[in-house]
Design a protein around this motif. Sequence first.
Motif, PDB file in Angstrom:
ATOM      1  N   LYS A  40      -4.977  14.475  13.716  1.00 24.31           N
ATOM      2  CA  LYS A  40      -3.573  13.513  13.812  1.00 24.31           C
ATOM      3  C   LYS A  40      -3.978  12.076  13.356  1.00 24.31           C
ATOM      4  CE  LYS A  40      -1.405  15.930  17.673  1.00 24.31           C
ATOM      5  NZ  LYS A  40      -0.881  15.658  19.285  1.00 24.31           N
ATOM      6  N   LYS A  41      -5.383  11.615  13.755  1.00 27.29           N
ATOM      7  CA  LYS A  41      -5.554  10.282  13.455  1.00 27.29           C
ATOM      8  C   LYS A  41      -5.855  10.288  11.679  1.00 27.29           C
ATOM      9  CE  LYS A  41      -8.269   9.031  17.331  1.00 27.29           C
ATOM     10  NZ  LYS A  41      -9.725   8.758  17.787  1.00 27.29           N
ATOM     11  N   MET A  42      -6.178  11.295  11.131  1.00 23.63           N
ATOM     12  CA  MET A  42      -6.315  11.352   9.809  1.00 23.63           C
ATOM     13  C   MET A  42      -5.078  11.468   9.113  1.00 23.63           C
ATOM     14  SD  MET A  42      -8.348  14.198   7.191  1.00 23.63           S
ATOM     15  CE  MET A  42      -9.907  14.268   8.420  1.00 23.63           C
ATOM     16  N   LYS A  43      -4.016  12.210   9.768  1.00 26.00           N
ATOM     17  CA  LYS A  43      -2.761  12.322   9.149  1.00 26.00           C
ATOM     18  C   LYS A  43      -2.032  10.841   9.236  1.00 26.00           C
ATOM     19  CE  LYS A  43       2.033  14.179  10.209  1.00 26.00           C
ATOM     20  NZ  LYS A  43       2.447  13.682  11.272  1.00 26.00           N
ATOM     21  N   ASP A  44      -2.106  10.352  10.290  1.00 24.08           N
ATOM     22  CA  ASP A  44      -1.689   8.954  10.326  1.00 24.08           C
ATOM     23  C   ASP A  44      -2.147   8.002   9.362  1.00 24.08           C
ATOM     24  OD1 ASP A  44      -0.023   9.737  12.479  1.00 24.08           O
ATOM     25  OD2 ASP A  44      -1.373   8.926  14.031  1.00 24.08           O
ATOM     26  N   SER A  45      -3.521   8.215   9.164  1.00 23.10           N
ATOM     27  CA  SER A  45      -3.957   7.394   8.168  1.00 23.10           C
ATOM     28  C   SER A  45      -3.631   7.633   6.633  1.00 23.10           C
ATOM     29  CB  SER A  45      -5.462   7.149   8.104  1.00 23.10           C
ATOM     30  OG  SER A  45      -5.974   8.469   7.861  1.00 23.10           O
ATOM     31  N   MET A  46      -3.431   8.918   6.332  1.00 20.53           N
ATOM     32  CA  MET A  46      -3.048   9.266   4.988  1.00 20.53           C
ATOM     33  C   MET A  46      -1.253   8.692   4.852  1.00 20.53           C
ATOM     34  SD  MET A  46      -5.127  10.577   3.537  1.00 20.53           S
ATOM     35  CE  MET A  46      -4.686  11.471   2.196  1.00 20.53           C
ATOM     36  N   THR A  47      -0.805   8.937   5.760  1.00 17.07           N
ATOM     37  CA  THR A  47       0.847   8.746   6.005  1.00 17.07           C
ATOM     38  C   THR A  47       0.775   7.158   5.588  1.00 17.07           C
ATOM     39  OG1 THR A  47       1.389  10.388   7.342  1.00 17.07           O
ATOM     40  CG2 THR A  47       3.063   8.605   7.113  1.00 17.07           C
ATOM     41  N   GLU A  48       0.233   6.213   6.426  1.00 16.14           N
ATOM     42  CA  GLU A  48       0.356   4.934   5.980  1.00 16.14           C
ATOM     43  C   GLU A  48      -0.320   4.562   4.760  1.00 16.14           C
ATOM     44  OE1 GLU A  48       0.995   1.026   6.884  1.00 16.14           O
ATOM     45  OE2 GLU A  48       1.288   2.903   8.361  1.00 16.14           O
TER      46      GLU A  48
ATOM     47  N   ALA B  87       0.023   6.560   2.013  1.00 13.20           N
ATOM     48  CA  ALA B  87       1.104   6.938   1.202  1.00 13.20           C
ATOM     49  C   ALA B  87       2.194   5.992   1.281  1.00 13.20           C
ATOM     50  CB  ALA B  87       1.799   8.311   1.421  1.00 13.20           C
ATOM     51  N   ARG B  88       2.528   5.380   2.403  1.00 10.24           N
ATOM     52  CA  ARG B  88       3.626   4.307   2.503  1.00 10.24           C
ATOM     53  C   ARG B  88       3.276   3.134   1.574  1.00 10.24           C
ATOM     54  NH1 ARG B  88       4.083   5.039   8.620  1.00 10.24           N
ATOM     55  NH2 ARG B  88       5.579   6.955   8.628  1.00 10.24           N
ATOM     56  N   ASP B  89       2.123   2.646   1.818  1.00 10.83           N
ATOM     57  CA  ASP B  89       1.655   1.668   1.037  1.00 10.83           C
ATOM     58  C   ASP B  89       1.547   1.753  -0.377  1.00 10.83           C
ATOM     59  OD1 ASP B  89       0.955   0.200   3.240  1.00 10.83           O
ATOM     60  OD2 ASP B  89      -1.205   0.640   3.199  1.00 10.83           O
ATOM     61  N   VAL B  90       1.361   2.869  -1.133  1.00 11.23           N
ATOM     62  CA  VAL B  90       1.272   3.297  -2.245  1.00 11.23           C
ATOM     63  C   VAL B  90       2.770   3.208  -2.754  1.00 11.23           C
ATOM     64  CG1 VAL B  90       0.889   4.885  -4.341  1.00 11.23           C
ATOM     65  CG2 VAL B  90      -0.802   4.457  -2.227  1.00 11.23           C
ATOM     66  N   GLU B  91       3.728   3.836  -2.029  1.00  8.37           N
ATOM     67  CA  GLU B  91       5.074   4.029  -2.378  1.00  8.37           C
ATOM     68  C   GLU B  91       5.644   2.540  -2.638  1.00  8.37           C
ATOM     69  OE1 GLU B  91       8.990   6.157  -0.962  1.00  8.37           O
ATOM     70  OE2 GLU B  91       7.344   6.123   0.467  1.00  8.37           O
ATOM     71  N   SER B  92       5.232   1.654  -1.665  1.00  7.60           N
ATOM     72  CA  SER B  92       5.852   0.360  -1.759  1.00  7.60           C
ATOM     73  C   SER B  92       5.520  -0.368  -2.878  1.00  7.60           C
ATOM     74  CB  SER B  92       5.590  -0.468  -0.410  1.00  7.60           C
ATOM     75  OG  SER B  92       4.240  -0.659  -0.301  1.00  7.60           O
ATOM     76  N   SER B  93       4.306  -0.426  -3.255  1.00  8.32           N
ATOM     77  CA  SER B  93       3.591  -0.966  -4.439  1.00  8.32           C
ATOM     78  C   SER B  93       4.210  -0.280  -5.797  1.00  8.32           C
ATOM     79  CB  SER B  93       2.089  -0.760  -4.671  1.00  8.32           C
ATOM     80  OG  SER B  93       1.791   0.489  -4.563  1.00  8.32           O
ATOM     81  N   VAL B  94       4.349   0.910  -5.699  1.00  8.58           N
ATOM     82  CA  VAL B  94       5.010   1.583  -6.872  1.00  8.58           C
ATOM     83  C   VAL B  94       6.419   1.127  -7.126  1.00  8.58           C
ATOM     84  CG1 VAL B  94       6.038   3.764  -7.917  1.00  8.58           C
ATOM     85  CG2 VAL B  94       3.401   3.682  -7.119  1.00  8.58           C
ATOM     86  N   GLN B  95       7.323   0.919  -6.103  1.00  7.06           N
ATOM     87  CA  GLN B  95       8.818   0.552  -6.099  1.00  7.06           C
ATOM     88  C   GLN B  95       8.923  -1.019  -6.511  1.00  7.06           C
ATOM     89  OE1 GLN B  95      10.412   1.353  -2.150  1.00  7.06           O
ATOM     90  NE2 GLN B  95      11.025   3.555  -2.852  1.00  7.06           N
TER      91      GLN B  95
END
Length: 165
Positions: free
Chosen positions: A60-68, A70-78
């Motif tokens: 669960k901790k690993m999933k949360d860190s990967m989700t965060e 992915a959000r950072d990468v998505e915001s930087s790409v946008q």
Amino acid sequence: MIDLGISKLALIGAVALVVIGPEKLPRVARTVGALLGKAQRYVSDVKAEVSRSMELEELKKMKDSMTEAARDVESSVQSGASDFEKSWSDATAGLDGTSSTSSYDANAPLGSLEHPVYKHPKKNWRLKQGAMPQWYKARAGVRTRTQSGAARVARFRPRSNSGSR
């Protein structure tokens, strides 16, 4: 842990033989062995459950860190895409005779752009080209209708010559 050597086990066996008696000792030993086996299985099940729950927490901790991430990468790409679109519209403003303001909306979905989506003119062209003509099926002997087993046997049964007897 309890340190049980050969001498201690022999002493326990001798006391049990005197207290319980030679007739009941085998049955008591089987019962004690079965209870110890159940206790060991219970302890191993509890250990396995604890280790599974610990692994689940780690996942669960690993999933949360990967989700965060992915959000950072998505915001930087946008943000990079919107900057690119703005610079592209500024660079191509004078080429096609339009003004420098862009009609591109970075938050609009992809389907709402001005470009039409290509659609093949033949609807089911693979199905139509793969179809076999009925005259070919009839000539080749391909069955087009289903028949029960009894009807098939009756159809292909040789005719008996009842008049030749």
